[in-house]
Motif scaffolding. Structure first.
Motif, PDB file in Angstrom:
ATOM      1  N   VAL A  54     -19.137 -51.669  15.777  1.00 51.22           N
ATOM      2  CA  VAL A  54     -18.149 -52.043  15.238  1.00 51.22           C
ATOM      3  C   VAL A  54     -18.491 -52.937  14.625  1.00 51.22           C
ATOM      4  O   VAL A  54     -19.282 -53.051  14.581  1.00 51.22           O
ATOM      5  N   TYR A  69      -7.997 -57.836   9.913  1.00 56.29           N
ATOM      6  CA  TYR A  69      -7.589 -57.136  10.948  1.00 56.29           C
ATOM      7  C   TYR A  69      -9.025 -56.909  11.802  1.00 56.29           C
ATOM      8  O   TYR A  69      -8.946 -55.672  12.987  1.00 56.29           O
ATOM      9  N   PHE A  70     -10.237 -56.874  11.613  1.00 55.86           N
ATOM     10  CA  PHE A  70     -10.714 -56.197  12.481  1.00 55.86           C
ATOM     11  C   PHE A  70     -11.293 -56.024  13.718  1.00 55.86           C
ATOM     12  O   PHE A  70     -11.569 -57.373  14.682  1.00 55.86           O
ATOM     13  N   THR A 177      -1.207 -50.886  17.889  1.00 57.40           N
ATOM     14  CA  THR A 177      -2.545 -49.913  17.987  1.00 57.40           C
ATOM     15  C   THR A 177      -3.435 -51.023  17.682  1.00 57.40           C
ATOM     16  O   THR A 177      -2.936 -52.622  17.267  1.00 57.40           O
ATOM     17  N   ASN A 178      -4.782 -50.699  17.977  1.00 55.69           N
ATOM     18  CA  ASN A 178      -5.991 -51.303  18.334  1.00 55.69           C
ATOM     19  C   ASN A 178      -6.586 -51.439  16.392  1.00 55.69           C
ATOM     20  O   ASN A 178      -6.935 -49.829  15.731  1.00 55.69           O
ATOM     21  N   HIS A 179      -6.855 -52.019  15.514  1.00 51.48           N
ATOM     22  CA  HIS A 179      -7.748 -51.894  14.608  1.00 51.48           C
ATOM     23  C   HIS A 179      -9.313 -51.897  13.968  1.00 51.48           C
ATOM     24  O   HIS A 179      -9.483 -52.622  13.311  1.00 51.48           O
ATOM     25  N   THR A 180      -9.507 -51.333  15.110  1.00 53.37           N
ATOM     26  CA  THR A 180     -10.929 -51.408  15.346  1.00 53.37           C
ATOM     27  C   THR A 180     -11.616 -50.480  14.028  1.00 53.37           C
ATOM     28  O   THR A 180     -10.605 -49.358  14.122  1.00 53.37           O
ATOM     29  N   TYR A 181     -12.508 -50.770  13.236  1.00 55.37           N
ATOM     30  CA  TYR A 181     -13.480 -50.139  12.585  1.00 55.37           C
ATOM     31  C   TYR A 181     -14.924 -50.364  13.051  1.00 55.37           C
ATOM     32  O   TYR A 181     -15.640 -50.293  13.181  1.00 55.37           O
ATOM     33  N   ASP A 252      -6.038 -43.284   3.877  1.00 56.53           N
ATOM     34  CA  ASP A 252      -4.835 -44.537   4.951  1.00 56.53           C
ATOM     35  C   ASP A 252      -4.012 -44.028   5.189  1.00 56.53           C
ATOM     36  O   ASP A 252      -2.651 -44.140   4.655  1.00 56.53           O
ATOM     37  N   TYR A 287      -7.991 -44.521   7.485  1.00 58.84           N
ATOM     38  CA  TYR A 287      -8.355 -45.969   7.037  1.00 58.84           C
ATOM     39  C   TYR A 287      -9.359 -45.522   6.656  1.00 58.84           C
ATOM     40  O   TYR A 287      -9.989 -45.927   7.921  1.00 58.84           O
ATOM     41  N   CYS A 311     -11.033 -47.059  10.122  1.00 59.10           N
ATOM     42  CA  CYS A 311     -10.513 -46.901  11.746  1.00 59.10           C
ATOM     43  C   CYS A 311      -9.589 -45.893  12.175  1.00 59.10           C
ATOM     44  O   CYS A 311      -9.498 -44.623  11.105  1.00 59.10           O
ATOM     45  N   GLU A 313      -6.821 -45.523  13.604  1.00 61.13           N
ATOM     46  CA  GLU A 313      -5.090 -46.504  14.780  1.00 61.13           C
ATOM     47  C   GLU A 313      -4.486 -45.216  15.549  1.00 61.13           C
ATOM     48  O   GLU A 313      -3.625 -44.904  14.755  1.00 61.13           O
TER      49      GLU A 313
END
Length: 348
Positions: A54, A69-70, A177-181, A252, A287, A311, A313
Motif C-alpha cells: 500500500v 487520502y492514502f 469507505t476505505n481509501h487505501t492505494y 475513477d 481509481y 484504489c 473503494e
C-alpha cells in the motif's frame, strides 16, 4: 498473533499512535488513530519476500499536507456531492466546497483527519483494532450526532476485514469507505499499469466533466470497462473512450457489483501476489491514480507519480442523494449502517 503500539507523531497537540497487527504467517498490517489510516500491509510474493503493498507516508505532516487520502477512512460521505448541498425532509443543508464548487470525501472536516479512540483485541485466530468516533450534529454541515465504529481485523488466513458500523440520532447521510492505494509490486517498485483486475460487474456509472454521476448507468460490454474476464489497468489509460479521458486518462468510476463473493480480484503477474475482495456494498470505485502529483515521495522514498497505486473503494453509489433511482445513503435514527469488506492476500 500479536499487536504493538508505537508513537507515530503529533497532530493538533495530540499523540498519533501506530498500531501494528501481525499474524502467525508473518503478515503485518499497521494503522494510525489519525483517520484510521492504513500505513503498511506486508505480504509475501511467490518467493516468500515480504513487502509493503500500500502507498503511505512516514510522518503525520505529509498526510496533512498532500491530501492524498492514502489509506484513510472516508466520511461522512465518500465521493462527491454536487454543489456541496442536499435536501432532507424539506430542509436544505450546505456543506464545505473543497473541490471547486463540490464537496469531496467529507469535505474540509472529514473523518480522514479526525483522531479516533482506539483499542486492540486478540484471539487465537485474529488480532485487531477497534476505532470509535462521534461526529457531532452540524460537523461538516451534516445533521445528526453520528457514532462510528471502524474495526480492522487481521486473521491467520491472511484476511484483512474492515467493518464499519454507524448510528445517528437524526436523519442524515452516511456512505463510508476505505481509501487505501494498492500496489502489489511491493514497496512501490513499479506502477500499477500491468496489474490484472477482474470484477463481477456488468454496469458502471457515467460521469460528467466534474466527475459526478450523470445518473446514467452504462453497460460494460464492448468497452475497456469490462473486467468480467480480467484485463490490465493499462487498457483504460490508453483508451480513447470519452469516459477514460474525462477522468485524466484512466479510471475513477463506480462499478455496480453483480456478485459479492470474490467480487474483485487483483493480480500482479511478475511476483504472483493476489488480492481478493468481497463486500456487502453495492459498488466499488476503481481509481487508477490519474491525479497523483509528482512533487513528493512515499515512505519507501519512491517519487509519487500517476498510476503508482490504485484504489478499490467499496461503498454506496456516489452523490446518491441527487439520484432517486440510486440505492439510498440516507440513515434514519432507527437504523444501523453496516459496511463490511474483506481483503484476502495470497499468491499464485
Amino acid at each position: 498473533m500479536k499487536t504493538t503500539r508505537d508513537k507515530f507523531g503529533t497532530f493538533n497537540g495530540e499523540t498519533i499512535y501506530k498500531y501494528s497487527l501481525e499474524n502467525d504467517n508473518g503478515m503485518k498490517l499497521s494503522c494510525l488513530n489519525l483517520g484510521c489510516i492504513v500505513t503498511d500491509i506486508l505480504v509475501p510474493d511467490r518467493e516468500g519476500k515480504f513487502e509493503n503493498v500500500v502507498l503511505s507516508f512516514n510522518n503525520v505532516d505529509d498526510y496533512i499536507r498532500y491530501q492524498t487520502y492514502f489509506g484513510a477512512i472516508i466520511g461522512r460521505v465518500a465521493g462527491r456531492i454536487k454543489n456541496s448541498e442536499f435536501e432532507l425532509n424539506k430542509k436544505k443543508y450546505l456543506l464545505s466546497a473543497n473541490e471547486g464548487k463540490h464537496h469531496l470525501h467529507g469535505g474540509t472536516d472529514g473523518f480522514h483527519e479526525k483522531i479516533w479512540n482506539a483499542s486492540t483485541f486478540q484471539t487465537d485466530q485474529e488480532v485487531g483494532v477497534e476505532f470509535t468516533y462521534t461526529s457531532k450534529d452540524g460537523e461538516g454541515g451534516y445533521p445528526g450526532n453520528v457514532h462510528i465504529q471502524v474495526t480492522y481485523t487481521l486473521t491467520n488466513d491472511n484476511r484483512w476485514k474492515v467493518r464499519i458500523n454507524g448510528t445517528t440520532d437524526e436523519t442524515t447521510l452516511l456512505n463510508m469507505t476505505n481509501h487505501t492505494y494498492f500496489n502489489l509490486s511491493g514497496n512501490g517498485k513499479t506502477d500499477i499499469l500491468n496489474h490484472q483486475l477482474t470484477m463481477k460487474s456488468d454496469r458502471f456509472l457515467e460521469l460528467d466533466e466534474d466527475l459526478l454521476p450523470t445518473g446514467k448507468i452504462m453497460d460494460v460490454e464492448g468497452t475497456v470497462f469490462d473486467f468480467r474476464h480480467g484485463r490490465k489497468i493499462r487498457d483504460g489509460i490508453l483508451s480513447p473512450h470519452p469516459q477514460n479521458t474525462i477522468v485524466g486518462n484512466g479510471y475513477d468510476h463506480p462499478f455496480i457489483l453483480s456478485e459479492k463473493k470474490e467480487a474483485i480480484i487483483l493480480k500482479e503477474g511478475t511476483n504472483g501476489r493476489k488480492l481478493v475482495i468481497e463486500t456487502n456494498q453495492p459498488s466499488v470505485i476503481l481509481y487508477s491514480g490519474n491525479s497523483l502529483k509528482e512533487d513528493y515521495a512515499i515512505k519507501e522514498g519512491v517519487p509519487v507519480r500517476k498510476y503508482l497505486g490504485l484504489c478499490l473503494e467499496t461503498q454506496g453509489f456516489p452523490d446518491a442523494i441527487h439520484h432517486p433511482h440510486f440505492p439510498s445513503i440516507i440513515l434514519e435514527p432507527n437504523q444501523r449502517y453496516m459496511a463490511e469488506t474483506t481483503y484476502t492476500f495470497g499468491v499464485e
